[in-house]
Design an enzyme around this catalytic site. Structure first.
Site, PDB file in Angstrom:
ATOM      1  N   ASP A 104       0.707  -1.136  -0.409  1.00 44.63           N
ATOM      2  CA  ASP A 104      -0.273  -0.250   0.024  1.00 44.63           C
ATOM      3  C   ASP A 104       0.643   1.401   0.150  1.00 44.63           C
ATOM      4  O   ASP A 104       1.548   1.404  -0.785  1.00 44.63           O
ATOM      5  CB  ASP A 104      -0.922  -0.297   1.188  1.00 44.63           C
ATOM      6  CG  ASP A 104      -2.103   0.955   0.975  1.00 44.63           C
ATOM      7  OD1 ASP A 104      -2.561   0.863   0.612  1.00 44.63           O
ATOM      8  OD2 ASP A 104      -2.326   2.256   1.930  1.00 44.63           O
ATOM      9  N   HIS A 267      -7.199  -6.782   0.363  1.00 42.33           N
ATOM     10  CA  HIS A 267      -6.198  -5.789   0.627  1.00 42.33           C
ATOM     11  C   HIS A 267      -4.915  -6.332   1.519  1.00 42.33           C
ATOM     12  O   HIS A 267      -4.260  -5.479   1.101  1.00 42.33           O
ATOM     13  CB  HIS A 267      -6.807  -4.449   0.521  1.00 42.33           C
ATOM     14  CG  HIS A 267      -6.029  -3.456   0.758  1.00 42.33           C
ATOM     15  ND1 HIS A 267      -5.147  -3.255  -0.594  1.00 42.33           N
ATOM     16  CD2 HIS A 267      -5.232  -2.447   1.274  1.00 42.33           C
ATOM     17  CE1 HIS A 267      -4.061  -2.027   0.168  1.00 42.33           C
ATOM     18  NE2 HIS A 267      -4.232  -1.944   1.030  1.00 42.33           N
TER      19      HIS A 267
END
Length: 290
Positions: A104, A267
């Site tokens: 991320d 994620h």
């Protein structure tokens, strides 16, 4: 968490980083994303520690790492500044060269470290990330609707901190302590309830939309590329393909071999698929460089 690891607070110049490190072997740095801290790696780092010296810091402004005063263009939170922190930290720990893994927002720091310090970074792993400029040049309604938080965190006229700090429990939604791991869950929530950390995270996004984009545009104009082997890991239940094939988007940025692999996960790969992730990292990091 992190049995056998050492917890330290290391002064790297502008900031002090909270870091855990442990294991034996070639060094690898694991960089977390938003809104996590280094404890997101608690299920992965111990699995790597048998083969690698594993270093897990909080990025500047996140967790218990510090952040300098705000600077023009939010430069204090630029990925270049964060990459410099990583290099200084690793030198403090006795390593001039190392592999770097980022997830991320941490993937942007890992990318910047490889671009700015090609002699230091031996291997690069990007998890669920693309260069910022590649996102911004593909702006469309689908992207803006799905990734609207970039613009919320990034604006300054009505700072997001005012909304978030009023009720962080309503704003942030995390899995249960059982899913995240109780220690990881507690660490993240201690950070999310700290207004200084909320500001640091927003500044990360503000830098991304300004100075970080400028740095990437300058790299591209100068023809600079990632010199080391790179692995791109895309979670199968995430939306890194929002602009099309992520590997195709990354390819012009990589001078050497670009590898790609899916991780069967949402994620937060390190929390949701730690065994698959650790095995994939071991295989890539242990492969001799041609």
């Amino acid at each position: 968490m992190f049995e056998g690891f050492t917890l330290e607070y290391v002064d790297v110049g502008e900031v002090t980083l909270r870091v855990r490190h442990g294991g034996h072997g070639q060094p690898v740095v694991l960089l977390h994303g938003h809104p996590r801290t280094h404890t997101t790696w608690h299920r992965v780092a111990p699995q790597l520690a048998g083969s690698f010296f594993v270093v897990c810091p909080d990025l500047r402004g996140y967790g218990r790492s510090t952040l300098p005063a705000d600077a023009p263009e939010h430069a204090q939170s630029s990925k270049r500044a964060m990459a410099s922190d990583v290099v200084s930290l690793m030198r403090h720990l006795g390593h001039e060269q190392f592999a770097v893994v980022g997830h991320d927002r941490g993937s942007l720091v890992a990318f910047r470290t490889a671009m700015d310090q090609p002699r230091a970074v031996t291997r690069l792993v990007v998890m669920d990330g693309l260069p910022i400029v590649e996102h911004l040049e593909r702006l469309n309604e689908v992207f803006v609707r799905t990734w609207w938080h970039w613009w919320f965190y990034g604006q300054t006229e009505k700072p997001a901190e005012r909304v978030i700090n009023l009720d962080p429990d309503a704003w942030y939604r995390t899995p249960s302590p059982q899913e995240m791991g109780e220690g990881n869950h507690a660490d993240v929530w201690a950070a999310l309830r700290d207004p200084a950390v909320v500001h640091g995270m927003c500044e990360d996004y503000r830098a991304g939309l300004r100075i970080d984009r400028a740095h990437e545009e300058a790299d591209r104009a100068a023809g600079r590329q990632i010199a080391c082997p790179m692995l791109l890991l895309a979670a199968t239940q995430d939306d890194l393909d929002i602009h099309g094939d992520p590997e195709a988007i990354w390819r012009p940025w990589v001078a050497g071999k670009l590898h790609g692999a899916p991780i069967q996960s949402g994620h937060h790969q390190a929390e949701q698929a730690p065994d698959e992730l650790a095995q994939t990292l071991r295989e890539f990091l242990a492969t001799p460089t041609p």
